[in-house]
Scaffold this motif. Structure first.
Motif, short mmCIF file in Angstrom:
data_model
loop_
_atom_site.label_atom_id
_atom_site.label_comp_id
_atom_site.label_asym_id
_atom_site.label_seq_id
_atom_site.Cartn_x
_atom_site.Cartn_y
_atom_site.Cartn_z
N PRO A 93 8.26 33.80 -40.44
CA PRO A 93 7.06 33.81 -41.62
C PRO A 93 6.17 32.83 -41.09
N VAL A 94 6.31 31.95 -39.95
CA VAL A 94 5.14 31.26 -39.48
C VAL A 94 4.40 32.14 -38.48
N ILE A 95 5.11 33.02 -37.67
CA ILE A 95 4.37 33.92 -36.90
C ILE A 95 3.54 34.69 -37.86
N PHE A 96 3.98 35.40 -39.04
CA PHE A 96 2.86 36.04 -39.73
C PHE A 96 1.88 35.33 -40.59
N GLN A 97 2.02 34.00 -40.62
CA GLN A 97 1.18 33.31 -41.42
C GLN A 97 -0.03 32.88 -40.43
N LYS A 98 0.51 32.45 -39.27
CA LYS A 98 -0.49 32.14 -38.12
C LYS A 98 -0.89 33.02 -37.32
N GLY A 99 -0.31 34.20 -36.94
CA GLY A 99 -0.71 35.32 -35.98
C GLY A 99 0.19 35.14 -34.60
N VAL A 100 0.12 36.31 -34.26
CA VAL A 100 0.65 36.64 -32.94
C VAL A 100 0.16 35.72 -31.67
N ASP A 101 -1.18 36.02 -31.80
CA ASP A 101 -1.81 35.09 -30.66
C ASP A 101 -1.53 33.63 -30.75
N TRP A 102 -1.75 33.21 -31.91
CA TRP A 102 -1.33 31.75 -31.99
C TRP A 102 0.13 31.36 -31.57
N PHE A 103 1.10 32.14 -31.84
CA PHE A 103 2.42 31.94 -31.31
C PHE A 103 2.67 31.95 -29.91
N ARG A 104 2.05 33.02 -29.24
CA ARG A 104 1.90 33.48 -27.80
C ARG A 104 1.34 32.20 -27.22
N SER A 105 0.48 31.41 -27.88
CA SER A 105 -0.23 30.48 -27.07
C SER A 105 0.74 29.40 -27.03
N ILE A 106 1.61 29.21 -27.58
CA ILE A 106 2.79 27.93 -27.33
C ILE A 106 4.04 28.37 -26.46
N GLY A 107 4.48 27.70 -25.80
CA GLY A 107 5.49 28.05 -24.73
C GLY A 107 4.99 28.71 -23.57
N THR A 108 6.02 29.74 -22.84
CA THR A 108 5.58 30.30 -21.89
C THR A 108 5.34 31.71 -21.99
N GLU A 109 4.82 32.45 -21.03
CA GLU A 109 4.68 33.78 -21.04
C GLU A 109 5.99 34.75 -21.49
N LYS A 110 7.04 34.33 -20.96
CA LYS A 110 8.37 35.07 -21.07
C LYS A 110 9.09 34.59 -22.28
N SER A 111 8.91 33.29 -22.54
CA SER A 111 9.74 32.50 -23.78
C SER A 111 8.58 31.99 -24.60
N PRO A 112 7.71 32.57 -25.46
CA PRO A 112 6.80 31.98 -26.29
C PRO A 112 7.45 31.33 -27.14
N GLY A 113 6.93 30.34 -27.75
CA GLY A 113 7.16 29.52 -29.21
C GLY A 113 7.88 28.15 -28.65
N THR A 114 8.64 27.79 -29.48
CA THR A 114 9.34 26.58 -29.41
C THR A 114 10.88 26.75 -29.36
N LYS A 115 11.66 25.63 -28.96
CA LYS A 115 13.00 25.75 -29.04
C LYS A 115 13.47 24.30 -29.72
#
Ligand SMILES: Cc1cc2nc3c(=O)[nH]c(=O)nc-3n(C[C@H](O)[C@H](O)[C@H](O)COP(=O)(O)O)c2cc1C
Ligand code: FES
Lengths: 536, 164
Positions: free
Chosen positions: A266-288
């Motif tokens: 849901p967060v990805i669709f709220q804030k957008g793909v670009d926002w999500f990809r701006s976190i983490g690394t190229e091959k592993s975006p986001g958090t853990k």
């Protein structure tokens, strides 16, 4: 229930508007979180400042028993928006572009998985949430289920819309009774409101979620075993002839994702793909999310961007090793993972980097070990676990892990032989290559990594019959040195008659023949700064 | 030893369980939820109940047994009201834990891992409860007893038999 009025978008927005001030007032009163200018609410305090919380963003902030709370933090807005404005294909495209990777262990791209089921034509498809969290010492999923159950429901519903499924199952382990209760409440409330069920928001999309409980079998966390279990059978993994995305539950296209994976959706669709990809690394975006436990100062759940160096997690957030002891290793990935030694502590934590050094990200268990932890015994501990939990369907796993455990038990009890290490390396290779499912394929990781990074400890056990960490009982000895003041405390506390002897105010002696190495004398010795009882 | 499942005493539970099966028999994969309900309701899976499940869901007993034995949460014998765990760790062992265990087994007439017929006691053996300096240690329900002797064991069992 049939004549209930359909929930409208306006009504949903109205609930958000009405309830938001109530939530903000409560947060203000509790004082444990700050409300930012952009409207986000984040927990305050140093421990949280260094974290980036996506999957855990609502944990500790909203009341999980109130659907209005979730709605007040923009919950269900992503689902609503998608139902009105996006096609299934667009969602799949977004998911692929986000490159969200499964948080349950393997890191398979979620969008690609969904696409497989999306493309496959069938009269019925299923979404499954894997909430079997079996890694001992890990409680990430439990925390999400208990504190933010609606985020998982919303993620599943979005997935259902994307692949064309109208039915979801959440498979929760029975050991999590509170999670089960809260999920039940959440599902009821969502159905009552009409955000789950038939004809959601009047869009014609229907999605229903049912709970299924596990019954204490670790292997049921494996996708196909989980499916077998829901079907009411012994939870044994299937031979992988078909993808579950094509033929899964009751031979219908089925998507299985982990709890944390769904919570990200849901967060990805709220804030957008670009926002999500701006976190983490190229091959592993986001958090853990990691469950940082063991011999660490501040144990707890930690959510950080992918690629964060291990050192930052253990030292900056975790506060380093407890009691001023020396850091030895971090175990990641539970029974399927490996031990990362001190010299690799600057490794960035993402799927690729951990894989390169022989461990895995796994579901997020992170156990800190200090100088007192024996790495051979750690390997033995995990092997004992896998032997217990192996379902017995395939021979390499059933027999191989057992043989390996026997060797390890021999080594820690002082009966290790020349060639044992090589034999285990050989066995590991066979078990990893020939096992049917991930349980067997990864079972030797704890052994392989400890041999790789702590070979000297194995050799000390085997060749010198010594445990360098002083933890394997059969291999340690207790002595009393000249520093003994003859206080008699050790003799009085010793559980064995006639083990420790000596006169008052004279040096005492331990009879090695009857000593059971319980360590009580060592614990009670009052001599300072160095105890008169030594372990060797 | 067999446990006799008292149908008369469990009449209400059986009725409520029958309703549960009726409500769930149509759902696909009903066996697991049904077994879980039985375990919850009766504290174990009595043979009579498994037969009832077999008849109602039309699943052979062998298959039910196969499923039930796979998962560690299902039990085929009831647990007693009081669970006595005897530590058989090294410290306790040399201080006579084996003798203590045997004494308890003699008094209750059952072996470790089983339950008395009156459902008052179960015996478990464990490996080190971390109180080695107090050996031998036994744990009854949540209470830890240190330095137990054969005489003390008798007393303790009497105490719990009469309900503390
Ligand atoms: C033995 C075994 C146990 C597993 N246990 C879990 C588990 O408890 N939770 C989980 O989400 N995935 C578990 N997995 C991974 C699942 O097979 C599967 O990869 C995952 O649920 C897919 O979801 P994801 O792509 O969102 O990670 C396990 C795998 C194996 C082989
Ligand atoms: S050996 Fe019994 S308490 Fe430790």
């Amino acid at each position: 229930m049939g004549c209930r009025k359909v929930l409208t978008l306006e009504r949903l927005q109205q609930i958000r508007k009405e309830h938001r001030p109530i939530l903000e007032a409560r947060v203000g009163e509790a004082g444990n979180a700050d409300i930012n200018e952009d409207g986000s609410i984040v927990l305050n305090g140093d421990y949280y400042k260094k974290q980036v919380r996506i999957a855990l963003k609502n944990c500790g902030i909203i009341n999980p028993l109130m659907i209005e709370d979730y709605i007040a933090v923009d919950g269900y807005s992503a689902l609503a928006n998608i139902l009105f404005n996006k096609s299934s294909g667009e969602i799949i495209d977004d998911m692929m572009a986000s490159n969200l990777r499964g948080r349950g262990g393997a890191g398979f791209p979620t969008g690609r998985k969904w696409n497989e089921a999306f493309k496959y034509d069938a009269d019925q498809k299923f979404m499954i949430c894997n909430a079997d969290e079996g890694d001992p010492g890990a409680f990430m999923d439990r925390s999400i289920l208990e504190n933010d159950p609606h985020s998982v429901l919303e993620g599943m519903a979005i997935g259902g819309y994307a692949v064309g499924a109208d039915k979801g199952f959440i498979y929760v382990r029975a050991e999590y009774p509170i999670a089960v209760k809260r999920l039940r409440t959440a599902i009821e409330q969502a159905k009552e409101l009409g955000i789950l069920g038939n004809n959601i928001l009047g869009t014609g999309f229907s999605f229903d979620i049912e709970l299924r409980l596990g019954s204490g079998a670790f292997v049921c966390g494996e996708g196909t075993a989980l499916i077998e279990s829901i079907e009411g059978k012994r939870g044994m993994p299937r031979t992988k002839i078909h993808r579950t995305a094509h033929k899964g539950l009751w031979q219908k296209p089925t998507i299985i994702n982990n709890v944390e994976t769904y919570a990200n959706v849901p967060v990805i669709f709220q804030k957008g793909v670009d926002w999500f990809r701006s976190i983490g690394t190229e091959k592993s975006p986001g958090t853990k999310v990691f469950s940082l436990v063991g011999k660490v100062q501040n144990a707890g759940l930690v959510e950080v961007p992918m690629g964060t160096p291990l050192r930052e997690i253990v030292y900056d957030i975790g506060g380093g090793v407890q009691d001023g002891k020396g850091f030895k290793a971090v175990q990641t990935g539970g029974p399927s993972g490996g031990c990362i030694p001190a010299h690799l502590i600057d490794t960035p934590v993402d799927f690729e980097s951990l894989g390169k050094i022989g461990s895995i990200m796994g579901s997020g268990g992170m156990v800190v070990m200090d100088e007192d932890t024996c790495m051979v015994d750690v390997a033995r501990f995990f092997l004992e676990f896998t032997v217990d939990e192996s379902c017995g369907k395939c021979v390499p796993c059933r027999e191989g892990t057992k043989r390996m455990l026997e060797i390890l038990e021999r080594i820690v009890s002082g009966h290790g032989e020349d060639g044992d290490i090589e034999l285990m390396e050989d066995l590991s290779e066979t078990i990893s290559k020939a096992s049917l499912c991930g349980l067997g394929q990864t079972a030797s990781n704890p052994v392989v990594t400890t041999i790789k990074y702590f070979r000297d400890e194995y050799e000390a056990h085997i060749n010198e019959k010594k445990c360098p960490s002083g933890s394997c009982r059969p291999l340690i000895k207790y002595f009393i040195t000249e520093a003994c003041i003859g206080c008699t405390r050790c003799a009085k506390s010793c559980p064995v008659d006639s083990c420790i002897t000596g006169k008052v105010k004279e040096r005492h002696v331990i009879n090695q023949d009857v000593c059971i190495k319980c360590g009580t004398c060592y614990e009670v010795c009052p001599v300072k700064p160095v105890k008169a009882v030594v372990k060797g | 030893m067999e446990f006799v499942f008292d149908k008369e005493k469990n009449k209400e539970k059986i009725e409520s369980f029958k309703m549960f099966i009726q409500d769930h028999r149509e759902i696909p994969g009903a066996l697991m939820p049904v077994l879980q309900e039985a375990q919850e309701l009766f504290g174990y899976l009595p043979r009579e109940i498994m037969q009832l499940i077999s008849r109602t869901l039309k699943i052979p007993m062998a298959e039910i047994y196969g499923v039930a034995t796979f998962y560690s949460q299902f039990s085929f014998i009831p647990k007693g009201k009081n669970i006595i765990s005897v530590c058989l760790g090294t410290a306790c062992y040399v201080k006579g834990a084996q003798a203590i265990l045997e004494e308890i087994e003699t008094i209750l007439g059952i072996k470790a891992g089983s339950t008395t017929l009156d459902l008052k006691f179960s015996i478990d053996s464990t490996r080190c409860v971390g109180d080695c300096s107090l050996a031998p240690v036994i744990v009854i329900n949540d209470d830890v007893y240190a330095k137990v002797t054969k005489n003390k064991v008798k007393e303790l069992i009497e105490k719990y038999r009469n309900g503390v």
